[in-house]
Design a protein around this motif. Structure first.
Motif, PDB file in Angstrom:
ATOM      1  N   ARG A 112       0.842  -1.197   0.000  1.00  0.00           N
ATOM      2  CA  ARG A 112       0.000   0.000   0.000  1.00  0.00           C
ATOM      3  C   ARG A 112       0.879   1.250   0.000  1.00  0.00           C
ATOM      4  NH1 ARG A 112      -5.671  -1.433   3.124  1.00  0.00           N
ATOM      5  NH2 ARG A 112      -6.252  -2.856   1.461  1.00  0.00           N
ATOM      6  N   ASP A 254      -4.448  -2.720   8.158  1.00  0.00           N
ATOM      7  CA  ASP A 254      -5.745  -2.179   7.740  1.00  0.00           C
ATOM      8  C   ASP A 254      -5.897  -0.764   8.290  1.00  0.00           C
ATOM      9  OD1 ASP A 254      -8.392  -2.162   6.701  1.00  0.00           O
ATOM     10  OD2 ASP A 254      -9.138  -2.536   8.727  1.00  0.00           O
ATOM     11  N   ASP A 258      -5.238   3.157   6.279  1.00  0.00           N
ATOM     12  CA  ASP A 258      -6.266   4.207   6.182  1.00  0.00           C
ATOM     13  C   ASP A 258      -5.729   5.524   6.732  1.00  0.00           C
ATOM     14  OD1 ASP A 258      -8.162   2.404   5.145  1.00  0.00           O
ATOM     15  OD2 ASP A 258      -9.782   3.388   6.238  1.00  0.00           O
ATOM     16  N   SER A 285      -7.452   0.684  -1.928  1.00  0.00           N
ATOM     17  CA  SER A 285      -7.520   0.323  -0.505  1.00  0.00           C
ATOM     18  C   SER A 285      -8.818   0.791   0.135  1.00  0.00           C
ATOM     19  CB  SER A 285      -6.363   0.984   0.254  1.00  0.00           C
ATOM     20  OG  SER A 285      -5.137   0.570  -0.269  1.00  0.00           O
TER      21      SER A 285
END
Ligand code: IPM
Ligand code: MG
Length: 367
Positions: A112, A254, A258, A285
Motif C-alpha cells: 500500500r 488495515d 487508512d 484500498s
C-alpha cells in the motif's frame, strides 16, 4: 522478453467501482497501444451487486475466470448499511467475497503505497513543513493471517451472557514470508525497514519480532527500526517523512493504511497490490463510496495506480508502470482534480471522473 499478451480478470465491484474501473481500463488501452502488449479483459461479477444478481458475492463463474487469468483487477466493493442488512452476515461482500478472494489465492503480501509527490501536496491536510519534500512510504501489510482469518467462536457463556472470541493466529512461516517481502522491498528502496508491532502486549508480536531477528542477518544492508503500532500512528502524523518501508500484521495494516490515506488527503489516493505465490490481484484500498457513485465525481487515481502496480508486479512492465505514475503526476501537476478531492488551494480545473481518466490516458500516450 516480456510476454506479449496477458489475460486480466476485471471485477468492477460496487458503488464507484465500475466508473473508476472504466478509467483504469482506458489507461490500460493506452499502454496497450504504446507497448504492443495485448491485454485480454474478462469482466466478471463480484461484490454486493453480484450477490443480488447471482446469489453469491464471489460467484463460481468469477472464480473460474480468476483462476484462468494472469492477474485480477478488482474495484472496491461494499454496500450501504441499509443494503448490506438485506444480505446474511456471512454472505456480505467483505466476508463472502473479498476475504475468500484473498484466501483463494493466498495473497499474503499487500503493498500500500502512501505516495504524496509535490504535485499532490496540496491535497494533504498536513502543513508543508511536515510534508517537507513529499511523502513516499510503502506499507507492507500481511493479508491472509491474524484476526481476519483466525478461529472464531460465539455463544452464550455460563453466566448467560452473549460472548464472542476471535483469535489472532500466525505461524512462523506466515511471518517469515512477509518479512522476506518487506526486506526485499526495503533493499530496493532506502534500505530502512520499520517493523510495526505490539510486543509489549501481544504474544503474536513477540513471535513476529523473533522471526524478524532470525531473518534480519540475511539482509545486512537493511537497517531495522522498531516502532510500536500506537506510536506509529502518532509518528506518521507528526513526521511521515521518517518512514520508507513499514511491515505489519493484517489488522495493524488495515488501520495504518487508512491513516496513510488521511495523510494524503483522501483514501481515493490509495491503490494497492495483493501478491500471492501463484496469483496476484490489484485493488484500491478504499471502499465503494456508494454515496458518491454514478455522479462522475470520484477520482480514478486508486484504480489507475492499481493498474500501474499490476504492470510492475505481475507483468514485469516497469517502464510502462513508471509512465503511468508520471502521467498521474502530470495531470495533477497541471491543476486538474475531481469534485470528490476538490482543490483545497482553490484551483480552477475541477473535471469529471471520465475527463480525468482521458487526461491520464492521454498523458501515457503522449509520453
Ligand atoms: C481494506 C478493506 C478491507 C479490509 C475490508 C473491505 C474487508 O478495509 O482492504 O483495507 O479490512 O481488509
Ligand atoms: Mg481497510
Amino acid at each position: 522478453m516480456t510476454k506479449k499478451s496477458f489475460t486480466i480478470a476485471v471485477l468492477e465491484g460496487d458503488g464507484i467501482g465500475p466508473e473508476i474501473t472504466r478509467e483504469a481500463v482506458k489507461v490500460l488501452k493506452a499502454v496497450e497501444q504504446k507497448s504492443g502488449v495485448v491485454f485480454e479483459l474478462k469482466y466478471a461479477p463480484f461484490g454486493g451487486q453480484a450477490y443480488f444478481d447471482t446469489g453469491a458475492s464471489f460467484p463460481e463463474e468469477t472464480k473460474a475466470l480468476c483462476d484462468a487469468a494472469d492477474a485480477i483487477l478488482k474495484g472496491p466493493i461494499g454496500l450501504s448499511h441499509e443494503q448490506s442488512k438485506k444480505i446474511p452476515v456471512e454472505e456480505q461482500p467483505e466476508r463472502g467475497g473479498l476475504l475468500p478472494l484473498r484466501r483463494r489465492y493466498m495473497t499474503y503480501a499487500n503493498f500500500r503505497p502512501v505516495y504524496l509527490p509535490p504535485e499532490l501536496a496540496h491535497f494533504s491536510p498536513l502543513k508543508p513543513r511536515v510534508i517537507e519534500g513529499g511523502i513516499d512510504i510503502m506499507m507492507v501489510r500481511e493479508l491472509v493471517g491474524g484476526l481476519y482469518f483466525g478461529g472464531k467462536e460465539q455463544g452464550v457463556n455460563a453466566q448467560g451472557r452473549r460472548y464472542v472470541k476471535e483469535s489472532l493466529d500466525y505461524d512462523e512461516d506466515q511471518i517469515a514470508r512477509i518479512m522476506h517481502v518487506a526486506f526485499k522491498e526495503a533493499r530496493k528502496r532506502k534500505k530502512v525497514l520499520h517493523n510495526v508491532h505490539k510486543s509489549n502486549v501481544l504474544m503474536s508480536s513477540v513471535l513476529w519480532n523473533e522471526i524478524l531477528e532470525e531473518i534480519a542477518p540475511e539482509y545486512p544492508d537493511v537497517e531495522v527500526r522498531h516502532v510500536i503500532v500506537d506510536a506509529a500512528a502518532t509518528l506518521l502524523c507528526l513526521k511521515p517523512t521518517q518512514f520508507d518501508v513499514m511491515v505489519m500484521e493484517n489488522m495493524f495494516g488495515d488501520i495504518l493504511s487508512d491513516l496513510g490515506g488521511g495523510l494524503l488527503g483522501s483514501l481515493g489516493l490509495m491503490p494497492s497490490a495483493c501478491i500471492g505465490e501463484q496469483k496476484s490481484y490489484y485493488e484500491p484500498s478504499h471502499g465503494s463510496a456508494p454515496d458518491i457513485a454514478n455522479q462522475g465525481i470520484a477520482n480514478p487515481y486508486s484504480m489507475i495506480g492499481s493498474v500501474a502496480l499490476m504492470l510492475e508486479k505481475s507483468f514485469g512492465m516497469d517502464e510502462e508502470a513508471k509512465a503511468i505514475w508520471a502521467a498521474i503526476r502530470d495531470v495533477f501537476g497541471a491543476g486538474y482534480t475531481t469534485p470528490d478531492l476538490g482543490d483545497p488551494e482553490g484551483g480552477q480545473h475541477v473535471i469529471e471522473t471520465s475527463a480525468f481518466g482521458d487526461r491520464v490516458a492521454g498523458a501515457v500516450l503522449g509520453a
